[in-house]
Design an enzyme around this catalytic site. Structure first.
Site, mmCIF file in Angstrom:
data_model
loop_
_atom_site.group_PDB
_atom_site.id
_atom_site.type_symbol
_atom_site.label_atom_id
_atom_site.label_comp_id
_atom_site.label_asym_id
_atom_site.label_seq_id
_atom_site.Cartn_x
_atom_site.Cartn_y
_atom_site.Cartn_z
ATOM 1 N N GLU A 195 36.951 23.250 38.674
ATOM 2 C CA GLU A 195 36.850 23.828 37.830
ATOM 3 C C GLU A 195 36.960 25.351 38.247
ATOM 4 O OE1 GLU A 195 32.853 26.481 36.010
ATOM 5 O OE2 GLU A 195 32.293 24.423 37.781
ATOM 6 N N LYS A 202 35.114 25.799 27.679
ATOM 7 C CA LYS A 202 33.947 25.907 28.191
ATOM 8 C C LYS A 202 33.018 26.124 27.036
ATOM 9 C CE LYS A 202 30.075 25.804 31.482
ATOM 10 N NZ LYS A 202 29.436 26.431 33.081
ATOM 11 N N CYS A 205 31.162 21.856 34.586
ATOM 12 C CA CYS A 205 30.664 21.952 35.428
ATOM 13 C C CYS A 205 28.833 21.572 34.596
ATOM 14 C CB CYS A 205 30.379 22.990 35.775
ATOM 15 S SG CYS A 205 28.905 23.097 37.050
#
Length: 499
Positions: A259, A318, A368
């Site tokens: 990430e 995301k 994440c």
């Protein structure tokens, strides 16, 4: 009452040892049993609320205090204010077990089985609510403590982490309230608790999904770039070159960089940089996936994954952002006057994004914190053959955050029946098998790559079909059984184990 509250707080704090990195999973059973037993000694709902709050405050203060590192060390928040913020956050999280405690004392009735069912139903309801309210924070849901070798892990492909937590809560409450001095009652409770373990062990032998295609050679890269240095402009050239070097040294069918491995917007990269980054991987017929910030035509900034290589380039943005870290909730703009968090005004990605088609594999990417939400990850099934999480937990230093996050990934692998690949900045970079076991892992805070062959999987687990609905339905039934059909009994007046 003071002793009961203190005991509950200590039991809550001790529950952290049931989770990774300690992994003493029976302690979760013992901790909940102490909570349920303490509630039996409380006559009024108000007292039950206080006892549940004490357990929750102890559990979360011990379990997520690593958030202090992000606020103070890297976010720049003054030490006293950061400590107060963490205490306030843990107090908020403690409201959910407090709700369980208050309602359990208010509604308990009948024999031990009814009371255990009520406790379990309320527990699942509270955890589901915590995982949804204000975008949700399901970290340390009690079911995460029951990854293998816990026998309850066998239930995860059916009813997910919340269902596993509900079964654990039922067994713990039953152990706390059963009349163990009476042979019949002890036998019934003991058989029920042991039966859950045996059933879970049997379910763990079931292969819910099947291998598909040929294994692929995967290189999961751990860059180990210190968070305090990552965003310094004078170090940018070093980080860009580090990523190029690591990608070249570890060319494979699928190469993954973590990430935000490139700490700037993709449209600010030097001309030709991405081609250079993927040159050796593409030449070998493979694909590279990296974490980078993307910007759309309207100026929205996305925490994204970008694929480049032999297959057509694809992106994933995301979709489940972290409040205060990646966007500001309404009325909380003042928070950013106290901390310094780069790229903290992001845009959500679309809710339904197709898996990346990389060679023969269909890779479902999540970034994440997103892998805490199993109900969202299963949207990519059954198309996805592999699950991929890219993370940067450098924000939390050398803390419980890294092993706890790996344990969460293990639960997602169980629920989906898919391998979960993890590429992280500082740890823990790993490959998790569909049965929840860790195949390989890199030591944290080291730079390198985890190179392993990985097999794709196809098919659907029951959880992938139903999501959290099955656990929620079971919780409603359990709570209904707990409150129906028998007069309320005060604490200490149990007569029978029937019901």
């Amino acid at each position: 009452m003071v002793r009961i509250v203190m005991l509950a707080a200590l039991a809550g704090g001790a529950s952290v040892f049931a989770f990774a990195p300690f992994g003493i999973f029976p302690l979760a059973f013992a901790s909940l049993a102490v909570l349920a037993g303490s509630l039996q000694r409380v006559p009024r709902a108000r007292g039950g609320f206080v006892v549940g709050f004490a357990w929750g405050f102890g559990a979360f203060l011990a379990g997520v205090s690593w958030l202090y590192v992000a606020l103070h060390r890297y976010g720049g928040m003054p030490m006293p204010l950061a400590g107060f913020a963490i205490a306030l956050f843990c107090a908020y999280l403690a409201l959910f077990p407090a709700l369980v405690g208050g309602l359990f004392v208010r509604w308990r009735r009948g024999g031990p089985f009814r009371q255990a069912a009520l406790f379990a139903g309320l527990w699942v309801g509270a955890e589901v609510l915590r995982g949804w309210l204000f975008t949700g924070f399901p970290w340390l849901a009690i079911g995460y403590s029951q990854t293998p070798p816990s026998p309850l892990a066998g239930f995860a492909p059916l009813i997910g982490v919340y269902g596993v937590g509900g079964l654990l809560a039922f067994a713990a409450a039953l152990a706390a309230v059963a009349p163990w001095r009476r042979l019949r009652g002890a036998a019934a409770a003991g058989l029920a608790i042991v039966g859950l373990g045996v059933a879970g062990f049997g379910l763990a032998q079931v292969a819910w999904t099947r291998p598909v295609g040929e294994p692929v050679e995967v290189a999961l890269i751990q860059t180990n770039i210190e968070q305090g240095l990552k965003w310094r402009p004078e170090r940018l050239a070093d980080w860009l070159q580090t990523n190029v070097r690591l990608a070249r040294e570890h060319a494979a069918d699928l190469v993954v960089l973590p990430e935000t491995t490139l700490p700037l917007l993709a449209d600010r990269l030097p001309e030709g940089y991405l081609d250079e980054l993927a040159r050796d991987v593409r030449a070998a017929g493979g694909n590279l996936v990296l974490g980078v910030f993307l910007r759309d035509a309207q100026g929205g900034i996305y925490n994204a994954a970008l694929s480049i290589g032999a297959s057509p380039s694809q992106t994933y943005a995301k979709r489940h952002l972290v409040p205060f870290g990646e966007y500001s909730p309404p009325l909380f703009g003042w928070f950013y006057d106290l901390v310094d968090i780069p790229m903290s005004d992001q845009t959500r990605g679309a809710p339904d994004q197709a898996p990346m088609r990389l060679g023969e594999q269909r890779v479902a990417v999540n970034v994440c914190y997103e892998d805490l939400f199993g109900r969202e990850l299963i949207r990519s099934l059954p198309e996805a053959t592999l699950m991929l999480n890219i993370s940067n937990l450098a924000w939390y230093g050398d803390s419980f955050a890294q092993p706890q996050h790996l344990q969460i990934a293990r639960m997602r692998a169980l629920e989906t029946g898919r391998p979960m690949l993890r590429s992280t900045n500082t740890g823990m970079t790993a490959v998790v098998r569909p049965d929840g076991s860790v195949s390989d892992v890199l030591p944290p805070f080291t730079q390198g790559a985890l190179r392993v062959p990985v097999q794709g999987y196809a098919g659907l687990t029951p959880y992938a079909r139903w999501g959290d609905r099955a656990a929620m339905l079971l919780a409603l039934v359990a709570a209904g059984v707990g409150v129906a059909g028998a007069p309320r009994q005060p604490a200490g007046s149990l007569k029978t184990v029937s019901g």
